[in-house]
Design a protein around this motif. Structure first.
Motif, PDB file in Angstrom:
ATOM      1  N   THR A   1       0.636  -1.245  -0.157  1.00  0.00           N
ATOM      2  CA  THR A   1      -0.200   0.029   0.156  1.00  0.00           C
ATOM      3  C   THR A   1       0.936   1.046   0.120  1.00  0.00           C
ATOM      4  O   THR A   1       1.683   1.310   0.903  1.00  0.00           O
ATOM      5  CB  THR A   1      -0.773  -0.096   1.387  1.00  0.00           C
ATOM      6  N   LEU A   2       0.501   2.252  -0.878  1.00  0.00           N
ATOM      7  CA  LEU A   2       1.437   3.564  -0.803  1.00  0.00           C
ATOM      8  C   LEU A   2       0.382   4.555  -0.514  1.00  0.00           C
ATOM      9  O   LEU A   2      -0.904   4.701  -1.309  1.00  0.00           O
ATOM     10  CB  LEU A   2       1.794   3.720  -2.314  1.00  0.00           C
ATOM     11  N   MET A   3       0.583   5.272   0.401  1.00  0.00           N
ATOM     12  CA  MET A   3      -0.518   6.221   0.802  1.00  0.00           C
ATOM     13  C   MET A   3       0.296   7.689   0.838  1.00  0.00           C
ATOM     14  O   MET A   3       1.448   7.643   1.279  1.00  0.00           O
ATOM     15  CB  MET A   3      -1.097   6.106   2.218  1.00  0.00           C
ATOM     16  N   SER A   4      -0.494   8.518   0.422  1.00  0.00           N
ATOM     17  CA  SER A   4       0.282   9.942   0.168  1.00  0.00           C
ATOM     18  C   SER A   4      -0.990  11.027   0.046  1.00  0.00           C
ATOM     19  O   SER A   4      -2.130  10.640  -0.643  1.00  0.00           O
ATOM     20  CB  SER A   4       1.012  10.076  -0.826  1.00  0.00           C
ATOM     21  N   ILE A   5      -0.887  12.146   0.668  1.00  0.00           N
ATOM     22  CA  ILE A   5      -1.901  13.214   0.223  1.00  0.00           C
ATOM     23  C   ILE A   5      -1.242  13.780  -0.648  1.00  0.00           C
ATOM     24  O   ILE A   5      -0.223  14.319  -0.949  1.00  0.00           O
ATOM     25  CB  ILE A   5      -2.254  13.960   1.461  1.00  0.00           C
ATOM     26  N   GLY A   6      -2.168  13.691  -1.901  1.00  0.00           N
ATOM     27  CA  GLY A   6      -1.470  14.442  -3.137  1.00  0.00           C
ATOM     28  C   GLY A   6      -0.504  13.340  -3.866  1.00  0.00           C
ATOM     29  O   GLY A   6       0.150  12.300  -3.376  1.00  0.00           O
ATOM     30  N   LYS A   7      -0.308  13.660  -5.180  1.00  0.00           N
ATOM     31  CA  LYS A   7       0.710  13.156  -5.913  1.00  0.00           C
ATOM     32  C   LYS A   7       0.460  11.685  -6.302  1.00  0.00           C
ATOM     33  O   LYS A   7       1.374  10.918  -6.656  1.00  0.00           O
ATOM     34  CB  LYS A   7       2.151  13.057  -5.315  1.00  0.00           C
ATOM     35  N   LEU A   8      -1.002  11.372  -6.097  1.00  0.00           N
ATOM     36  CA  LEU A   8      -1.216  10.021  -6.589  1.00  0.00           C
ATOM     37  C   LEU A   8      -2.556  10.243  -7.518  1.00  0.00           C
ATOM     38  O   LEU A   8      -3.224  11.133  -7.699  1.00  0.00           O
ATOM     39  CB  LEU A   8      -1.941   9.330  -5.619  1.00  0.00           C
ATOM     40  N   GLY A   9      -2.489   9.624  -8.813  1.00  0.00           N
ATOM     41  CA  GLY A   9      -3.487   9.622  -9.668  1.00  0.00           C
ATOM     42  C   GLY A   9      -2.939   8.606 -10.737  1.00  0.00           C
ATOM     43  O   GLY A   9      -1.917   8.017 -10.781  1.00  0.00           O
ATOM     44  N   VAL A  10      -3.951   8.372 -11.860  1.00  0.00           N
ATOM     45  CA  VAL A  10      -3.698   7.303 -12.694  1.00  0.00           C
ATOM     46  C   VAL A  10      -2.153   7.611 -13.350  1.00  0.00           C
ATOM     47  O   VAL A  10      -1.724   6.577 -13.592  1.00  0.00           O
ATOM     48  CB  VAL A  10      -4.659   7.264 -13.941  1.00  0.00           C
TER      49      VAL A  10
END
Length: 100
Positions: free
Chosen positions: A61-70
């Motif tokens: 699992t990679l969790m981050s506020i922002g910088k995630l998207g397709v």
């Protein structure tokens, strides 16, 4: 705080301090976040089978506020898959990442 958590059936002795440090550096680079905020955790020695085989495998699992998207996740995945395969010996077709 970006967090990468890998649950795997590989033994604990394969997870080195250097691997963890390299992982937080890689996370900082790909996510554009300060390394001081990045956390990498590996939970080894899990009873686990992938497709009926107990060869090395895992889920992450990679969790981050922002910088995630397709599109961003494709870049993150390429870096992480190479890193995991090279350093832990888990082939890219034997683990997956979930993005949160």
């Amino acid at each position: 705080m970006p967090n990468f958590r890998l649950e795997t059936n590989i033994p604990k002795n394969k997870v080195t301090v250097d691997f963890l440090k390299q992982t937080t550096a890689l996370m900082a680079k790909t996510l554009g976040k300060p390394e001081s905020y990045c956390v990498a955790a590996v939970i080894p020695d899990q009873p686990m089978a992938w497709g009926g085989s107990t060869e090395p495998c895992g889920t992450a699992t990679l969790m981050s506020i922002g910088k995630l998207g397709v599109e961003e996740n494709k870049k993150h995945a390429a870096l992480l898959y190479d890193h995991i395969e090279k350093n832990l010996g888990i082939p890219r077709n034997r683990w997956r990442t979930f993005w949160l």
